[in-house]
Design a protein around this motif. Structure first.
Motif, PDB file in Angstrom:
ATOM      1  N   ILE A 177      72.728  30.833   7.572  1.00  5.82           N
ATOM      2  CA  ILE A 177      72.295  29.568   8.475  1.00  5.82           C
ATOM      3  C   ILE A 177      71.634  30.069   9.710  1.00  5.82           C
ATOM      4  O   ILE A 177      72.433  31.009  10.392  1.00  5.82           O
ATOM      5  N   SER A 178      70.784  29.540  10.192  1.00  5.89           N
ATOM      6  CA  SER A 178      70.046  29.787  11.609  1.00  5.89           C
ATOM      7  C   SER A 178      69.533  28.559  12.102  1.00  5.89           C
ATOM      8  O   SER A 178      69.427  27.721  11.297  1.00  5.89           O
ATOM      9  N   ARG A 179      69.252  28.589  13.463  1.00 10.25           N
ATOM     10  CA  ARG A 179      68.799  27.161  13.940  1.00 10.25           C
ATOM     11  C   ARG A 179      67.539  27.801  15.174  1.00 10.25           C
ATOM     12  O   ARG A 179      67.673  29.015  15.810  1.00 10.25           O
ATOM     13  N   ASP A 180      66.692  27.054  15.433  1.00 13.24           N
ATOM     14  CA  ASP A 180      65.921  27.143  16.634  1.00 13.24           C
ATOM     15  C   ASP A 180      66.244  25.935  17.437  1.00 13.24           C
ATOM     16  O   ASP A 180      65.420  25.005  17.209  1.00 13.24           O
ATOM     17  N   ASN A 181      66.815  26.181  18.564  1.00  8.73           N
ATOM     18  CA  ASN A 181      66.986  25.067  19.461  1.00  8.73           C
ATOM     19  C   ASN A 181      65.769  24.558  20.013  1.00  8.73           C
ATOM     20  O   ASN A 181      65.472  23.225  20.379  1.00  8.73           O
ATOM     21  N   ALA A 182      64.683  25.186  20.546  1.00 10.72           N
ATOM     22  CA  ALA A 182      63.422  24.918  20.772  1.00 10.72           C
ATOM     23  C   ALA A 182      63.008  23.884  19.836  1.00 10.72           C
ATOM     24  O   ALA A 182      61.893  22.913  20.456  1.00 10.72           O
ATOM     25  N   LYS A 183      62.933  24.063  18.776  1.00  6.32           N
ATOM     26  CA  LYS A 183      62.466  23.258  17.684  1.00  6.32           C
ATOM     27  C   LYS A 183      63.229  22.207  17.013  1.00  6.32           C
ATOM     28  O   LYS A 183      62.878  21.398  16.271  1.00  6.32           O
ATOM     29  N   ASN A 184      64.308  22.369  17.542  1.00 11.52           N
ATOM     30  CA  ASN A 184      65.576  21.140  17.090  1.00 11.52           C
ATOM     31  C   ASN A 184      65.515  21.451  15.435  1.00 11.52           C
ATOM     32  O   ASN A 184      65.528  20.314  14.789  1.00 11.52           O
ATOM     33  N   ALA A 185      65.573  22.543  15.186  1.00 15.55           N
ATOM     34  CA  ALA A 185      65.474  22.823  13.714  1.00 15.55           C
ATOM     35  C   ALA A 185      66.696  23.827  13.390  1.00 15.55           C
ATOM     36  O   ALA A 185      67.181  24.481  14.011  1.00 15.55           O
ATOM     37  N   VAL A 186      67.017  23.495  11.955  1.00 15.30           N
ATOM     38  CA  VAL A 186      68.121  24.389  11.367  1.00 15.30           C
ATOM     39  C   VAL A 186      67.498  24.791   9.900  1.00 15.30           C
ATOM     40  O   VAL A 186      66.852  24.210   9.422  1.00 15.30           O
ATOM     41  N   TYR A 187      67.867  26.216   9.518  1.00 16.75           N
ATOM     42  CA  TYR A 187      67.344  26.703   8.442  1.00 16.75           C
ATOM     43  C   TYR A 187      68.356  27.071   7.342  1.00 16.75           C
ATOM     44  O   TYR A 187      69.382  27.598   7.887  1.00 16.75           O
ATOM     45  N   LEU A 188      68.189  27.346   6.242  1.00 16.15           N
ATOM     46  CA  LEU A 188      69.157  28.132   5.179  1.00 16.15           C
ATOM     47  C   LEU A 188      68.314  28.790   4.528  1.00 16.15           C
ATOM     48  O   LEU A 188      67.616  28.442   3.535  1.00 16.15           O
ATOM     49  N   GLN A 189      68.749  30.005   4.627  1.00 12.39           N
ATOM     50  CA  GLN A 189      68.011  31.341   3.748  1.00 12.39           C
ATOM     51  C   GLN A 189      69.093  31.343   2.542  1.00 12.39           C
ATOM     52  O   GLN A 189      70.230  31.819   2.776  1.00 12.39           O
ATOM     53  N   MET A 190      68.747  31.154   1.260  1.00 12.46           N
ATOM     54  CA  MET A 190      69.602  31.426  -0.018  1.00 12.46           C
ATOM     55  C   MET A 190      69.095  32.330  -0.816  1.00 12.46           C
ATOM     56  O   MET A 190      67.739  32.341  -1.196  1.00 12.46           O
ATOM     57  N   ASN A 191      69.947  33.350  -0.984  1.00 14.15           N
ATOM     58  CA  ASN A 191      69.423  34.523  -1.718  1.00 14.15           C
ATOM     59  C   ASN A 191      70.447  34.679  -3.066  1.00 14.15           C
ATOM     60  O   ASN A 191      71.483  34.028  -2.921  1.00 14.15           O
ATOM     61  N   SER A 192      70.099  35.325  -3.826  1.00 18.36           N
ATOM     62  CA  SER A 192      70.852  35.441  -5.178  1.00 18.36           C
ATOM     63  C   SER A 192      71.445  34.184  -5.698  1.00 18.36           C
ATOM     64  O   SER A 192      72.647  34.093  -5.851  1.00 18.36           O
ATOM     65  N   LEU A 193      70.682  33.335  -5.841  1.00 23.30           N
ATOM     66  CA  LEU A 193      71.125  31.898  -6.474  1.00 23.30           C
ATOM     67  C   LEU A 193      71.374  31.989  -7.531  1.00 23.30           C
ATOM     68  O   LEU A 193      71.074  32.760  -8.440  1.00 23.30           O
ATOM     69  N   LYS A 194      72.472  31.000  -7.709  1.00 16.97           N
ATOM     70  CA  LYS A 194      73.006  31.044  -9.271  1.00 16.97           C
ATOM     71  C   LYS A 194      72.916  29.495  -9.762  1.00 16.97           C
ATOM     72  O   LYS A 194      72.632  28.645  -8.858  1.00 16.97           O
ATOM     73  N   PRO A 195      73.034  29.158 -10.999  1.00 14.32           N
ATOM     74  CA  PRO A 195      72.701  27.764 -11.453  1.00 14.32           C
ATOM     75  C   PRO A 195      74.020  26.767 -10.843  1.00 14.32           C
ATOM     76  O   PRO A 195      73.382  25.835 -10.724  1.00 14.32           O
ATOM     77  N   GLU A 196      75.083  27.497 -10.583  1.00 14.88           N
ATOM     78  CA  GLU A 196      76.274  26.445 -10.054  1.00 14.88           C
ATOM     79  C   GLU A 196      75.822  26.134  -8.516  1.00 14.88           C
ATOM     80  O   GLU A 196      76.146  25.238  -7.701  1.00 14.88           O
ATOM     81  N   ASP A 197      74.467  26.526  -7.732  1.00  9.45           N
ATOM     82  CA  ASP A 197      74.033  26.173  -6.514  1.00  9.45           C
ATOM     83  C   ASP A 197      73.198  25.130  -6.809  1.00  9.45           C
ATOM     84  O   ASP A 197      72.608  24.492  -5.794  1.00  9.45           O
ATOM     85  N   THR A 198      72.829  24.714  -7.918  1.00 11.70           N
ATOM     86  CA  THR A 198      71.871  23.452  -8.074  1.00 11.70           C
ATOM     87  C   THR A 198      72.658  22.209  -7.589  1.00 11.70           C
ATOM     88  O   THR A 198      73.628  22.024  -7.921  1.00 11.70           O
ATOM     89  N   ALA A 199      71.713  21.598  -6.714  1.00 10.70           N
ATOM     90  CA  ALA A 199      72.193  20.397  -6.010  1.00 10.70           C
ATOM     91  C   ALA A 199      71.218  19.667  -5.160  1.00 10.70           C
ATOM     92  O   ALA A 199      70.206  20.378  -4.910  1.00 10.70           O
ATOM     93  N   LEU A 200      71.689  18.553  -4.639  1.00  9.86           N
ATOM     94  CA  LEU A 200      70.589  18.105  -3.577  1.00  9.86           C
ATOM     95  C   LEU A 200      71.371  18.463  -2.198  1.00  9.86           C
ATOM     96  O   LEU A 200      72.603  18.415  -1.959  1.00  9.86           O
ATOM     97  N   TYR A 201      70.445  19.106  -1.427  1.00  4.35           N
ATOM     98  CA  TYR A 201      71.028  19.720  -0.114  1.00  4.35           C
ATOM     99  C   TYR A 201      70.576  18.960   1.129  1.00  4.35           C
ATOM    100  O   TYR A 201      69.457  18.627   1.091  1.00  4.35           O
ATOM    101  N   TYR A 202      71.309  18.619   1.883  1.00  4.52           N
ATOM    102  CA  TYR A 202      71.099  17.630   3.027  1.00  4.52           C
ATOM    103  C   TYR A 202      71.503  18.297   4.349  1.00  4.52           C
ATOM    104  O   TYR A 202      72.278  19.307   4.428  1.00  4.52           O
ATOM    105  N   CYS A 203      70.672  18.151   5.350  1.00  3.42           N
ATOM    106  CA  CYS A 203      71.012  18.796   6.588  1.00  3.42           C
ATOM    107  C   CYS A 203      71.772  17.599   7.476  1.00  3.42           C
ATOM    108  O   CYS A 203      71.549  16.455   7.118  1.00  3.42           O
ATOM    109  N   LYS A 204      72.627  18.043   8.294  1.00  6.81           N
ATOM    110  CA  LYS A 204      73.293  17.070   9.292  1.00  6.81           C
ATOM    111  C   LYS A 204      73.238  17.745  10.474  1.00  6.81           C
ATOM    112  O   LYS A 204      73.418  18.970  10.853  1.00  6.81           O
TER     113      LYS A 204
END
Length: 115
Positions: free
Chosen positions: A69-96
């Motif tokens: 996870i990372s963020r850019d405060n100047a852009k009011n943004a947050v990111y999630l880099q997901m590697n080595s994904l597995k079938p159990e990672d399947t979901a609806l992803y929400y940011c808060k």
């Protein structure tokens, strides 16, 4: 009016990667903790990763070492880099985002990992 908009979801094979983005718009002052959560069908929403405005991160045990996870405060943004994904990672992803000590949620972006 504060809005959070996620993007970057999709369908990937197991072992693949995706990068989720979330941008906050509107009256953004006192942007505090931000995070990513997910909800799979038939399951409760769970925390994936969080980041403070100082950059301190926390991860669930199930994604530690694979997601960043990372963020850019100047852009009011947050990111999630997901590697080595597995079938159990399947979901609806929400940011808060906690803005002026109130939690705001995005609409979610679907991540599907095929086996």
């Amino acid at each position: 009016q504060v809005q959070l908009v996620e993007s970057g979801g999709g369908l990937v094979p197991a072992g693949g990667s995706l990068r989720l983005s979330c941008a906050a718009s509107g009256r953004i002052t006192n942007l505090n903790d931000m995070g990513w959560y997910r909800q799979a069908p038939g399951k409760q929403r769970e925390v994936v990763a969080t980041i403070t405005n100082a950059g301190t991160t926390n991860y669930s045990n199930s994604v530690k070492g694979r997601f960043t996870i990372s963020r850019d405060n100047a852009k009011n943004a947050v990111y999630l880099q997901m590697n080595s994904l597995k079938p159990e990672d399947t979901a609806l992803y929400y940011c808060k985002a906690n803005i002026r000590w109130r939690d705001y949620w995005g609409q979610g972006t679907q991540v599907t990992v095929s086996s």
